[in-house]
Design a protein around this motif. Structure first.
Motif, PDB file in Angstrom:
ATOM      1  N   UNK A   1     -33.159  35.675   2.702  1.00  0.00           N
ATOM      2  CA  UNK A   1     -32.450  36.736   3.415  1.00  0.00           C
ATOM      3  C   UNK A   1     -33.484  36.779   4.598  1.00  0.00           C
TER       4      UNK A   1
ATOM      5  N   UNK B   1     -30.857  44.556   7.821  1.00  0.00           N
ATOM      6  CA  UNK B   1     -30.511  43.242   7.092  1.00  0.00           C
ATOM      7  C   UNK B   1     -30.008  42.702   8.345  1.00  0.00           C
TER       8      UNK B   1
ATOM      9  N   UNK C   1     -28.063  36.494   4.888  1.00  0.00           N
ATOM     10  CA  UNK C   1     -28.518  35.895   3.501  1.00  0.00           C
ATOM     11  C   UNK C   1     -27.784  34.740   3.352  1.00  0.00           C
TER      12      UNK C   1
ATOM     13  N   UNK D   1     -34.929  36.538  -2.432  1.00  0.00           N
ATOM     14  CA  UNK D   1     -34.096  37.580  -3.196  1.00  0.00           C
ATOM     15  C   UNK D   1     -34.363  37.527  -4.635  1.00  0.00           C
ATOM     16  N   UNK D   2     -34.063  38.938  -5.174  1.00  0.00           N
ATOM     17  CA  UNK D   2     -34.105  39.247  -6.621  1.00  0.00           C
ATOM     18  C   UNK D   2     -32.527  39.900  -6.922  1.00  0.00           C
ATOM     19  N   UNK D   3     -31.840  39.097  -7.205  1.00  0.00           N
ATOM     20  CA  UNK D   3     -30.468  39.876  -7.713  1.00  0.00           C
ATOM     21  C   UNK D   3     -29.781  40.609  -6.423  1.00  0.00           C
ATOM     22  N   UNK D   4     -30.244  40.480  -5.442  1.00  0.00           N
ATOM     23  CA  UNK D   4     -29.866  41.175  -4.128  1.00  0.00           C
ATOM     24  C   UNK D   4     -30.528  41.964  -3.384  1.00  0.00           C
ATOM     25  N   UNK D   5     -31.747  42.304  -4.012  1.00  0.00           N
ATOM     26  CA  UNK D   5     -32.986  43.120  -3.388  1.00  0.00           C
ATOM     27  C   UNK D   5     -33.891  41.986  -2.888  1.00  0.00           C
ATOM     28  N   UNK D   6     -34.664  42.421  -2.160  1.00  0.00           N
ATOM     29  CA  UNK D   6     -35.751  41.531  -1.532  1.00  0.00           C
ATOM     30  C   UNK D   6     -37.199  41.528  -2.224  1.00  0.00           C
ATOM     31  N   UNK D   7     -37.502  40.737  -3.006  1.00  0.00           N
ATOM     32  CA  UNK D   7     -38.837  40.721  -3.756  1.00  0.00           C
ATOM     33  C   UNK D   7     -39.926  40.469  -3.118  1.00  0.00           C
TER      34      UNK D   7
END
Lengths: 107, 117
Positions: B35, B47, B50, B99-105
């Protein structure tokens, strides 16, 4: 687009305080919500995902709750390193959207 | 250790173009969505775009659709953002994120894009 509204926009607190930040979505986002911490001049840091799951390495004084449209981030015992700006973000749908941020300042 | 290093920012005139790059290391790049998020000076996070792990699906915020293109080269562990027809409101620090399942790790430190004449 899902609108994310945080409250308050800023506040002052003392170390040791328990603080709560709220985030409201304009529509049901289930539990697809993340919380980030950002300090000046630094990249954001993921604190919590799926509304209540603590990211690895994040202190347990941080916690998240909520589902649907209403969410909270709680810091149980504010530490000096927690003074920062906090953002919520929904990832239920595109475009992913952030709240406007909540700045936590030292009282 | 995950590392994301952005480059390619700078000063560009309105209507100009820039290509941002993000060099990734410390993880299996080809298995993660990526992203771009931007932050205008003194403002909040926004945002931008992505891309799925294999590059097959891309999403954009409305104001950059048709002007920005997100892409990736999994052989080079690199993410890109081609920005055309730049406007003053595109001035921001641009971060790439894993990405982490939609969040940003994980996030890079960002690269500053300034659109001004």
């Amino acid at each position: 687009a899902v609108r994310m509204t945080q409250s308050p926009s800023s506040f002052s607190a003392s170390t040791g305080n328990r603080v709560t930040i709220t985030c409201r979505a304009s529509q049901d986002i289930s539990s697809y919500l993340a919380w980030y911490q950002q300090k000046p001049g630094r990249a954001p840091k993921l604190l919590i995902y799926l509304a209540s799951t603590l990211q690895s390495g994040v202190p347990s004084r941080f916690s998240g709750s909520g589902s649907g449209t209403d969410f909270t981030l709680t810091i149980s015992y504010l530490q000096s390193e927690d003074f920062a700006t906090y953002y919520c973000q929904q990832y239920y749908s595109y475009p992913r959207t952030f709240g406007q941020g909540t700045k936590v300042e030292i009282k | 250790e995950v590392q994301l290093v952005e480059s390619g920012g700078g000063l560009v005139q309105p209507g100009g173009s820039l290509r941002l790059s993000c060099a990734a290391s410390g993880f299996t790049f080809r298995t993660y969505g990526m992203t771009w998020v931007r932050q205008a000076p003194g403002k909040g996070l926004e945002w931008v775009a992505s891309i799925k792990d294999d590059g097959s699906v891309k999403y954009y915020m409305d104001s950059v659709k048709g002007r920005f293109t997100i892409s990736r080269d999994n052989a080079k562990n690199s993410l890109y953002l081609q920005m055309n027809s730049l406007r003053g409101e595109d001035t921001a620090v641009y971060h790439c994120a894993r990405d982490k399942g939609g969040s940003s790790e994980d996030w890079g430190q960002g690269t500053l894009v300034t659109v001004s004449s």
